[in-house]
Scaffold this motif. Sequence first.
Motif, PDB file in Angstrom:
ATOM      1  N   GLU A 127       0.826  -1.215   0.000  1.00 26.08           N
ATOM      2  CA  GLU A 127       0.000   0.000   0.000  1.00 26.08           C
ATOM      3  C   GLU A 127       0.862   1.267   0.000  1.00 26.08           C
ATOM      4  OE1 GLU A 127      -4.075   1.817   1.988  1.00 26.08           O
ATOM      5  OE2 GLU A 127      -3.180  -0.027   2.793  1.00 26.08           O
ATOM      6  N   GLU A 131       0.606   4.417  -2.695  1.00 23.73           N
ATOM      7  CA  GLU A 131       0.518   5.844  -2.372  1.00 23.73           C
ATOM      8  C   GLU A 131       1.614   6.640  -3.068  1.00 23.73           C
ATOM      9  OE1 GLU A 131       0.650   5.637   1.848  1.00 23.73           O
ATOM     10  OE2 GLU A 131      -1.433   4.943   2.055  1.00 23.73           O
ATOM     11  N   LEU A 181      -7.891  -2.626  -1.585  1.00 22.43           N
ATOM     12  CA  LEU A 181      -6.887  -1.878  -2.333  1.00 22.43           C
ATOM     13  C   LEU A 181      -7.357  -1.611  -3.763  1.00 22.43           C
ATOM     14  CD1 LEU A 181      -4.146  -0.872  -1.321  1.00 22.43           C
ATOM     15  CD2 LEU A 181      -3.074  -2.765  -2.552  1.00 22.43           C
ATOM     16  N   GLN A 183     -10.419  -1.226  -4.688  1.00 20.69           N
ATOM     17  CA  GLN A 183     -11.427  -0.162  -4.608  1.00 20.69           C
ATOM     18  C   GLN A 183     -10.764   1.203  -4.441  1.00 20.69           C
ATOM     19  OE1 GLN A 183     -13.548  -2.046  -1.337  1.00 20.69           O
ATOM     20  NE2 GLN A 183     -15.317  -2.446  -2.652  1.00 20.69           N
ATOM     21  N   LYS A 184      -9.677   1.235  -3.682  1.00 18.12           N
ATOM     22  CA  LYS A 184      -8.938   2.489  -3.510  1.00 18.12           C
ATOM     23  C   LYS A 184      -8.357   2.953  -4.847  1.00 18.12           C
ATOM     24  CE  LYS A 184      -5.266   4.539  -0.676  1.00 18.12           C
ATOM     25  NZ  LYS A 184      -4.337   4.311   0.477  1.00 18.12           N
ATOM     26  N   ARG A 187     -10.830   4.553  -7.228  1.00 18.66           N
ATOM     27  CA  ARG A 187     -11.221   5.935  -6.897  1.00 18.66           C
ATOM     28  C   ARG A 187     -10.125   6.935  -7.244  1.00 18.66           C
ATOM     29  NH1 ARG A 187     -13.139   3.085  -2.233  1.00 18.66           N
ATOM     30  NH2 ARG A 187     -11.298   3.713  -1.036  1.00 18.66           N
ATOM     31  N   SER A 188      -8.982   6.425  -7.670  1.00 20.67           N
ATOM     32  CA  SER A 188      -7.855   7.302  -7.974  1.00 20.67           C
ATOM     33  C   SER A 188      -8.024   7.925  -9.351  1.00 20.67           C
ATOM     34  CB  SER A 188      -6.546   6.504  -7.932  1.00 20.67           C
ATOM     35  OG  SER A 188      -5.487   7.233  -8.498  1.00 20.67           O
TER      36      SER A 188
END
Length: 419
Positions: A127, A131, A181, A183-184, A187-188
Amino acid sequence: MSCLQYRGNQLYIEDVSLKNVADEFGTPCYIYSRSAIEANWHTFDEAFSGIPHRICYAVKANSNIAILHLLARLNSGFDIVSMGEIDRVIAAGGDPKKIVFSGVGKKRDEIEHAIEKKIYCFNIESEPELERLQEIAARMNAAIDVAIRINPNINPHTHSHITTGLNESKFGIDITDVIPLAQKISRSGSLRLVGIASHIGSQIVQLAPFLEVVDRLLDTYQQLLKIGITLRHINIGGGLGITYHDEHPPGIREYARALQDKLRPYNIEVIIEPGRAIVGNAGILLSRIEYLKHTQHKNFAIIDAGMNDLLRPALYDAWQNILPVELHNSEVKQYDIAGPVCESADFLGKNRDLALQSGDLLAIDSSGAYGFSMSSNYNSRCRPPEILVDGSNASLIRRRETIKDLFAAEIIADLAPCD
């Protein structure tokens, strides 16, 4: 299968005598067979022809630019783990749009460089890496493609140093964390999730771990579909073993057939990342005996290649076949094949029954993968040259290092005078 064969009492690679290579280029040296490399790559490509697929050669196995150029000419993709490997592929004529960037420690400058070169995708291994990728992509105003590398906690039953898919491994993302992750990422505004990947280790000689990995990947793929996330590819990694001694790995076609049976119904592109299975049996390390040392306890053949040239035996206790280049009628004795490096771990083989004379040439077979690419200058030893054989021609593809090469990058500091 070895790329070597005896003709009479002389050992050959393709149509080139190893004795002639030693006479022309000296020893130690690495020698590779073009026909064996290309045949292995074509076998993978044809074996997976029943499904959409992409072969991304694992550059870390052997990164010589001439080898990469051969593979680029075959329209291969590439699996890389550093900025240096990106630039090697490009220098060899490889297409950056066919590069997959793996590895757990991608630095900022490496990520920026890969984005600038427009590589195919990044395999995300944590993760925090996600980022970092997101921050850099936003700053560079770039939309980049990523895949999540899954750690499936599967034991590949190989050496612990080359096992990469267990919970205690540094590689990949725990399978239970993949959906959040994904799903994250969805959304990016800077990242596009195009695939999922897994690679559980190297020199795997059973089919069962590969089949289990594919089952885990397909289960994750279906979970992602259920929440509206579609993918472009599934990356099943590499790791197919070769025969060094008495291993019986599945053949490339057997391996492909078993995996295709599971993957075919999903009609999604599959990425395969073979390295060792393409170049491992296609190369050898040629060395000369300097001394035969007989003691009350052991017989030693001291050769001019050492652990700095071929690290696998010292690092993994790896067994590789050692063959005399010329057969003769000397008495057969049991030898440890040892190098000149000042370490007790410096051996290429132990307890080998061979008929030897001082000055004989020896071929350490199946050294095409993780041979030169893991070599070093330990003991201030010059790394050996690399030779590519094509039929009856032997071409130098990396010159032997010189003593000046060893310290060309070093600088004597401007120190204050000694008291």
